[in-house]
Design a protein around this motif. Sequence first.
Motif, PDB file in Angstrom:
ATOM      1  N   ASN A  54     -10.738  16.938  -6.637  1.00 55.47           N
ATOM      2  CA  ASN A  54     -11.859  16.300  -5.947  1.00 55.47           C
ATOM      3  C   ASN A  54     -11.706  14.786  -5.887  1.00 55.47           C
ATOM      4  N   GLN A  55     -11.209  14.230  -6.979  1.00 50.89           N
ATOM      5  CA  GLN A  55     -11.031  12.778  -6.991  1.00 50.89           C
ATOM      6  C   GLN A  55      -9.871  12.347  -6.088  1.00 50.89           C
ATOM      7  N   LEU A  56      -8.852  13.181  -5.965  1.00 54.65           N
ATOM      8  CA  LEU A  56      -7.781  12.878  -5.002  1.00 54.65           C
ATOM      9  C   LEU A  56      -8.316  12.907  -3.572  1.00 54.65           C
ATOM     10  N   LEU A  57      -9.207  13.848  -3.282  1.00 55.09           N
ATOM     11  CA  LEU A  57      -9.842  13.876  -1.963  1.00 55.09           C
ATOM     12  C   LEU A  57     -10.696  12.631  -1.739  1.00 55.09           C
ATOM     13  N   SER A  58     -11.351  12.168  -2.781  1.00 54.65           N
ATOM     14  CA  SER A  58     -12.156  10.945  -2.656  1.00 54.65           C
ATOM     15  C   SER A  58     -11.277   9.760  -2.285  1.00 54.65           C
ATOM     16  N   LEU A  59     -10.096   9.700  -2.882  1.00 53.48           N
ATOM     17  CA  LEU A  59      -9.174   8.616  -2.550  1.00 53.48           C
ATOM     18  C   LEU A  59      -8.755   8.669  -1.082  1.00 53.48           C
ATOM     19  N   SER A  60      -8.524   9.869  -0.550  1.00 53.52           N
ATOM     20  CA  SER A  60      -8.177   9.978   0.875  1.00 53.52           C
ATOM     21  C   SER A  60      -9.336   9.509   1.743  1.00 53.52           C
ATOM     22  N   LYS A  61     -10.571   9.772   1.317  1.00 51.60           N
ATOM     23  CA  LYS A  61     -11.733   9.287   2.065  1.00 51.60           C
ATOM     24  C   LYS A  61     -11.829   7.767   2.016  1.00 51.60           C
ATOM     25  N   VAL A  62     -11.423   7.196   0.899  1.00 51.24           N
ATOM     26  CA  VAL A  62     -11.437   5.733   0.789  1.00 51.24           C
ATOM     27  C   VAL A  62     -10.510   5.116   1.830  1.00 51.24           C
ATOM     28  N   GLU A  63      -9.322   5.691   2.030  1.00 49.21           N
ATOM     29  CA  GLU A  63      -8.386   5.160   3.015  1.00 49.21           C
ATOM     30  C   GLU A  63      -8.963   5.263   4.425  1.00 49.21           C
ATOM     31  N   GLN A  64      -9.672   6.343   4.709  1.00 51.93           N
ATOM     32  CA  GLN A  64     -10.323   6.465   6.008  1.00 51.93           C
ATOM     33  C   GLN A  64     -11.409   5.394   6.168  1.00 51.93           C
ATOM     34  N   LEU A  65     -12.119   5.128   5.080  1.00 49.30           N
ATOM     35  CA  LEU A  65     -13.186   4.131   5.132  1.00 49.30           C
ATOM     36  C   LEU A  65     -12.622   2.736   5.408  1.00 49.30           C
ATOM     37  N   TRP A  80       0.830  -1.205   0.000  1.00 49.50           N
ATOM     38  CA  TRP A  80       0.000   0.000   0.000  1.00 49.50           C
ATOM     39  C   TRP A  80       0.866   1.258   0.000  1.00 49.50           C
ATOM     40  N   ILE A  81       1.944   1.241   0.781  1.00 50.23           N
ATOM     41  CA  ILE A  81       2.844   2.407   0.817  1.00 50.23           C
ATOM     42  C   ILE A  81       3.474   2.638  -0.544  1.00 50.23           C
ATOM     43  N   GLU A  82       3.872   1.541  -1.193  1.00 45.06           N
ATOM     44  CA  GLU A  82       4.482   1.692  -2.516  1.00 45.06           C
ATOM     45  C   GLU A  82       3.457   2.215  -3.526  1.00 45.06           C
ATOM     46  N   GLU A  83       2.225   1.695  -3.432  1.00 48.62           N
ATOM     47  CA  GLU A  83       1.193   2.197  -4.341  1.00 48.62           C
ATOM     48  C   GLU A  83       0.907   3.674  -4.097  1.00 48.62           C
ATOM     49  N   GLN A  84       0.844   4.080  -2.844  1.00 44.85           N
ATOM     50  CA  GLN A  84       0.609   5.487  -2.542  1.00 44.85           C
ATOM     51  C   GLN A  84       1.768   6.366  -3.016  1.00 44.85           C
ATOM     52  N   ARG A  85       2.980   5.833  -2.886  1.00 46.79           N
ATOM     53  CA  ARG A  85       4.129   6.614  -3.349  1.00 46.79           C
ATOM     54  C   ARG A  85       4.050   6.848  -4.856  1.00 46.79           C
ATOM     55  N   ARG A  86       3.718   5.781  -5.593  1.00 46.31           N
ATOM     56  CA  ARG A  86       3.580   5.941  -7.043  1.00 46.31           C
ATOM     57  C   ARG A  86       2.414   6.856  -7.387  1.00 46.31           C
ATOM     58  N   PHE A  87       1.312   6.704  -6.622  1.00 47.51           N
ATOM     59  CA  PHE A  87       0.143   7.534  -6.889  1.00 47.51           C
ATOM     60  C   PHE A  87       0.454   9.008  -6.671  1.00 47.51           C
ATOM     61  N   LEU A  88       1.133   9.323  -5.569  1.00 46.17           N
ATOM     62  CA  LEU A  88       1.467  10.718  -5.303  1.00 46.17           C
ATOM     63  C   LEU A  88       2.387  11.287  -6.371  1.00 46.17           C
ATOM     64  N   ALA A  89       3.319  10.451  -6.838  1.00 41.37           N
ATOM     65  CA  ALA A  89       4.205  10.928  -7.901  1.00 41.37           C
ATOM     66  C   ALA A  89       3.410  11.224  -9.176  1.00 41.37           C
ATOM     67  N   ASP A  90       2.477  10.317  -9.519  1.00 39.75           N
ATOM     68  CA  ASP A  90       1.660  10.551 -10.715  1.00 39.75           C
ATOM     69  C   ASP A  90       0.728  11.740 -10.525  1.00 39.75           C
ATOM     70  N   ALA A  91       0.146  11.870  -9.315  1.00 38.27           N
ATOM     71  CA  ALA A  91      -0.763  12.989  -9.062  1.00 38.27           C
ATOM     72  C   ALA A  91      -0.035  14.318  -9.159  1.00 38.27           C
ATOM     73  N   THR A  92       1.193  14.347  -8.628  1.00 34.49           N
ATOM     74  CA  THR A  92       1.985  15.584  -8.719  1.00 34.49           C
ATOM     75  C   THR A  92       2.224  15.959 -10.176  1.00 34.49           C
ATOM     76  N   HIS A  93       2.536  14.943 -10.960  1.00 37.93           N
ATOM     77  CA  HIS A  93       2.773  15.200 -12.386  1.00 37.93           C
ATOM     78  C   HIS A  93       1.495  15.679 -13.069  1.00 37.93           C
ATOM     79  N   GLN A  94       0.354  15.026 -12.760  1.00 40.50           N
ATOM     80  CA  GLN A  94      -0.897  15.391 -13.411  1.00 40.50           C
ATOM     81  C   GLN A  94      -1.368  16.782 -12.996  1.00 40.50           C
ATOM     82  N   LEU A  95      -1.157  17.164 -11.736  1.00 41.54           N
ATOM     83  CA  LEU A  95      -1.549  18.503 -11.298  1.00 41.54           C
ATOM     84  C   LEU A  95      -0.622  19.576 -11.861  1.00 41.54           C
ATOM     85  N   ARG A  96       0.618  19.213 -12.099  1.00 40.23           N
ATOM     86  CA  ARG A  96       1.555  20.186 -12.651  1.00 40.23           C
ATOM     87  C   ARG A  96       1.170  20.557 -14.081  1.00 40.23           C
TER      88      ARG A  96
END
Length: 456
Positions: A295-306, A240-256
């Motif tokens: 908004n979809q990144l926030l949804s993903l954070s809610k999924v982890e809380q769930l 999960w940590i590795e997936e989140q690390r890759r996700f954050l890297a991709d999200a940073t790129h997509q937001l940039r």
Amino acid sequence: MSVHWRHWHPRGGSLQRLLLVWLLGPLWALVALITAAHVVQQVRHGAAAQDEALRTALAHWPAVLPGASDESPLGPAPAAWFRESRVDGERLAGSAALPRVPPTEAVQGQGSVHFYLAQVGDQLVRVAVTLHQPPAATGDGQGAGEPVVRQVARPLSERVPSVSRLLGGGAGLRTVYLLALAMTAVVVVLARTASEWLRHADVSLTQPGAGSPGHGYEGPSELAPAVQHFGELQQSQNRWIEEQRRFLADATHQLRTPMAVLRTQLQSAISGDMLVADALHQMLHTVDRASGLANQLLSLSKVEQLKRMGELPSVDLNAIAREAVMELAPLIAAKRLDFALEGPELSAPGDAALLGELMRNLLANAIHHTPAHGRLGVLLRNCTGRREVLVWDEGPGIDDAVRQRLFQPFSAGKGGVGLGLSICRQIAESMGAEVTLFNRLDGGQVIGVDAVVAWN
């Protein structure tokens, strides 16, 4: 009246110390109890033996040796003291160190033996006293002598058994102590072995692949399932940590990317290379894309809380589907689509907000791929305990080569941000469900796509 027993549970500390205290404590408490009982028995036996010896000494009154000291009639270190006195206390023979019979100790009748305690020098002694009538001087019994008081004393310390007497003999305490020491040694070895096993289990947890079936576990078998379960959790956490690390890297790129596009559009409007109205229209589109991604990144954070909530409440799937349809009704009307919502009343475990996000994503994806004046709908069904929500459309279908890739983050077709289906899958998995996509066929031809959310 009912009695409720409270079970004791250890609250921490060393397992080795716990075993030693709870195993050796009762053992040595039992040894102490046996020792106390044995000492009491020996003291009673010694007291009875001393009293019997004093009775015997009175019965066989010893003659005072001529020339012996009155202070020590039996020698320089007497083990007993003898005294013969008149009834009024005047000493006739024996040791002067042994005091006369005190008034509080009444001498019994002739031949009767009375015991009491006295002090001889710095020693406490046990004294036996009797009243003796000397025999008659003549054979006819006349002329009997005056009665005398005879005293015999021995040290009171003789009544306490010595250590050698307590430990001696086959029935003594030596055997008990030897057995207790042997059991203590066995308990210490077992406690250290258990502690060493736990250390092996701890080492196994820190080694790579602790959760794998073939991992070399050396601890106790009772802890093997826990170690394996912990290792599996550790591996899952690492994934999960590795997936989140890759996700954050991709999200940073997509937001940039939208930020860079927005900057370029602003520069074009300022420099006059583009009409302001056109620039604002393009900037609005870029902001919408960036907002959707956020908004979809926030949804993903809610999924982890769930996922960390544990047991989920039951929610009404019909109500969630109707709310999603009402929210997206303008998009359905804009393309003049024929829409249908069908199925019985149905509920499933989950979070209402995230299930609404899942339904909106699936419906938005279906609306996007359905041609104008086409048809789409939502079907709820309960098939032998398997609850399903099916979103169907008349889109062009999905190529088998890209079906699985569509559920990966930032894998999207034209006009998407690449998180919709990925979020759908993660939301469903967090609620114990699964999302799958199927091409709907008719006569071998693809006539649409079915997106199925299923709870087993």
